[in-house]
Design a protein around this motif. Sequence first.
Motif, PDB file in Angstrom:
ATOM      1  N   UNK A   1       0.841  -1.195   0.000  1.00 36.39           N
ATOM      2  CA  UNK A   1       0.000   0.000   0.000  1.00 36.39           C
ATOM      3  C   UNK A   1       0.878   1.249   0.000  1.00 36.39           C
ATOM      4  N   UNK A   2       0.503   2.225  -0.767  1.00 33.16           N
ATOM      5  CA  UNK A   2       1.302   3.441  -0.855  1.00 33.16           C
ATOM      6  C   UNK A   2       0.935   4.396   0.281  1.00 33.16           C
ATOM      7  N   UNK A   3       1.866   5.262   0.609  1.00 33.92           N
ATOM      8  CA  UNK A   3       1.632   6.274   1.615  1.00 33.92           C
ATOM      9  C   UNK A   3       0.773   7.377   1.010  1.00 33.92           C
ATOM     10  N   UNK A   4      -0.212   7.818   1.754  1.00 38.09           N
ATOM     11  CA  UNK A   4      -1.082   8.868   1.232  1.00 38.09           C
ATOM     12  C   UNK A   4      -0.387  10.227   1.299  1.00 38.09           C
ATOM     13  N   UNK A  71      -1.278   5.585  -5.620  1.00 39.36           N
ATOM     14  CA  UNK A  71      -1.411   4.410  -6.496  1.00 39.36           C
ATOM     15  C   UNK A  71      -2.640   4.506  -7.397  1.00 39.36           C
ATOM     16  N   UNK A  72      -3.578   5.362  -7.057  1.00 36.24           N
ATOM     17  CA  UNK A  72      -4.813   5.513  -7.841  1.00 36.24           C
ATOM     18  C   UNK A  72      -4.795   6.722  -8.774  1.00 36.24           C
ATOM     19  N   UNK A  73      -3.676   7.422  -8.859  1.00 35.82           N
ATOM     20  CA  UNK A  73      -3.635   8.683  -9.599  1.00 35.82           C
ATOM     21  C   UNK A  73      -3.746   8.553 -11.112  1.00 35.82           C
ATOM     22  N   UNK A  74      -2.910   7.780 -11.722  1.00 41.05           N
ATOM     23  CA  UNK A  74      -2.883   7.736 -13.182  1.00 41.05           C
ATOM     24  C   UNK A  74      -2.171   8.921 -13.798  1.00 41.05           C
ATOM     25  N   UNK A  75      -1.541   9.752 -12.978  1.00 39.88           N
ATOM     26  CA  UNK A  75      -0.748  10.896 -13.447  1.00 39.88           C
ATOM     27  C   UNK A  75       0.582  10.855 -12.699  1.00 39.88           C
ATOM     28  N   UNK A  76       1.638  11.405 -13.289  1.00 37.45           N
ATOM     29  CA  UNK A  76       2.934  11.382 -12.611  1.00 37.45           C
ATOM     30  C   UNK A  76       2.914  12.147 -11.286  1.00 37.45           C
ATOM     31  N   UNK A  91       4.130  16.769  -5.992  1.00 35.31           N
ATOM     32  CA  UNK A  91       3.420  17.490  -7.054  1.00 35.31           C
ATOM     33  C   UNK A  91       2.808  16.462  -7.996  1.00 35.31           C
ATOM     34  N   UNK A  92       1.536  16.638  -8.319  1.00 35.50           N
ATOM     35  CA  UNK A  92       0.837  15.730  -9.229  1.00 35.50           C
ATOM     36  C   UNK A  92       0.704  16.425 -10.585  1.00 35.50           C
ATOM     37  N   UNK A  93       1.227  15.794 -11.634  1.00 37.26           N
ATOM     38  CA  UNK A  93       1.241  16.372 -12.975  1.00 37.26           C
ATOM     39  C   UNK A  93       0.050  15.891 -13.805  1.00 37.26           C
ATOM     40  N   UNK A  94      -1.130  16.206 -13.318  1.00 39.12           N
ATOM     41  CA  UNK A  94      -2.372  15.867 -14.004  1.00 39.12           C
ATOM     42  C   UNK A  94      -3.516  15.989 -13.026  1.00 39.12           C
ATOM     43  N   UNK A  95      -4.741  15.891 -13.523  1.00 35.76           N
ATOM     44  CA  UNK A  95      -5.899  15.975 -12.627  1.00 35.76           C
ATOM     45  C   UNK A  95      -5.966  14.765 -11.698  1.00 35.76           C
ATOM     46  N   UNK A  97      -8.190  11.956 -10.154  1.00 37.47           N
ATOM     47  CA  UNK A  97      -9.492  11.282 -10.261  1.00 37.47           C
ATOM     48  C   UNK A  97     -10.146  11.246  -8.880  1.00 37.47           C
ATOM     49  N   UNK A  98     -11.445  11.460  -8.812  1.00 42.20           N
ATOM     50  CA  UNK A  98     -12.096  11.488  -7.499  1.00 42.20           C
ATOM     51  C   UNK A  98     -11.929  10.171  -6.750  1.00 42.20           C
ATOM     52  N   UNK A  99     -11.781   9.056  -7.458  1.00 43.11           N
ATOM     53  CA  UNK A  99     -11.608   7.791  -6.739  1.00 43.11           C
ATOM     54  C   UNK A  99     -10.198   7.621  -6.180  1.00 43.11           C
ATOM     55  N   UNK A 100      -9.280   8.552  -6.467  1.00 35.61           N
ATOM     56  CA  UNK A 100      -7.960   8.540  -5.836  1.00 35.61           C
ATOM     57  C   UNK A 100      -8.007   9.225  -4.470  1.00 35.61           C
ATOM     58  N   UNK A 101      -9.092   9.942  -4.213  1.00 35.75           N
ATOM     59  CA  UNK A 101      -9.274  10.603  -2.921  1.00 35.75           C
ATOM     60  C   UNK A 101      -9.948   9.590  -1.989  1.00 35.75           C
ATOM     61  N   UNK A 102      -9.181   9.095  -1.035  1.00 31.85           N
ATOM     62  CA  UNK A 102      -9.653   8.023  -0.166  1.00 31.85           C
ATOM     63  C   UNK A 102     -10.218   8.542   1.159  1.00 31.85           C
TER      64      UNK A 102
END
Length: 108
Positions: A1-4, A71-76, A91-95, A97-102
């Motif tokens: 599991x990744x660190x939030x 792990x749920x981002x889909x962006x760098x 820093x997140x290089x993209x939008x 996704x709401x399902x990445x917000x846990x």
Amino acid sequence: MSTTIVHLTERSLWEEARARGTYAMSTRGRTLQEEGFIHCSTREQLPKVAAFLYSDYDGPDELVLLVIDPARLGAPLKYEAPEPGAEEFPHIYGPIPVDAVVGVEPWV
């Protein structure tokens, strides 16, 4: 599991993102498109970030903390310092996704 990681924002902006399916604000008053990435922090960095960005906040919305699973981002996701030798921030290089917000927590 990744660190939030976390992102502090206004509740209305999060509600708009939930309706769209993605969150695309970079930081207070600036969009992902304007900034090029979304500013985030670790929980340990959050008090300094909140004081810097929102110490004068008296807006109509309450502030909320978005808890993000990288792990749920889909962006760098890159940890970068604002200047050489400074502390690195996520820093997140993209939008986001709401399902990445846990989790969504009130910020007081």
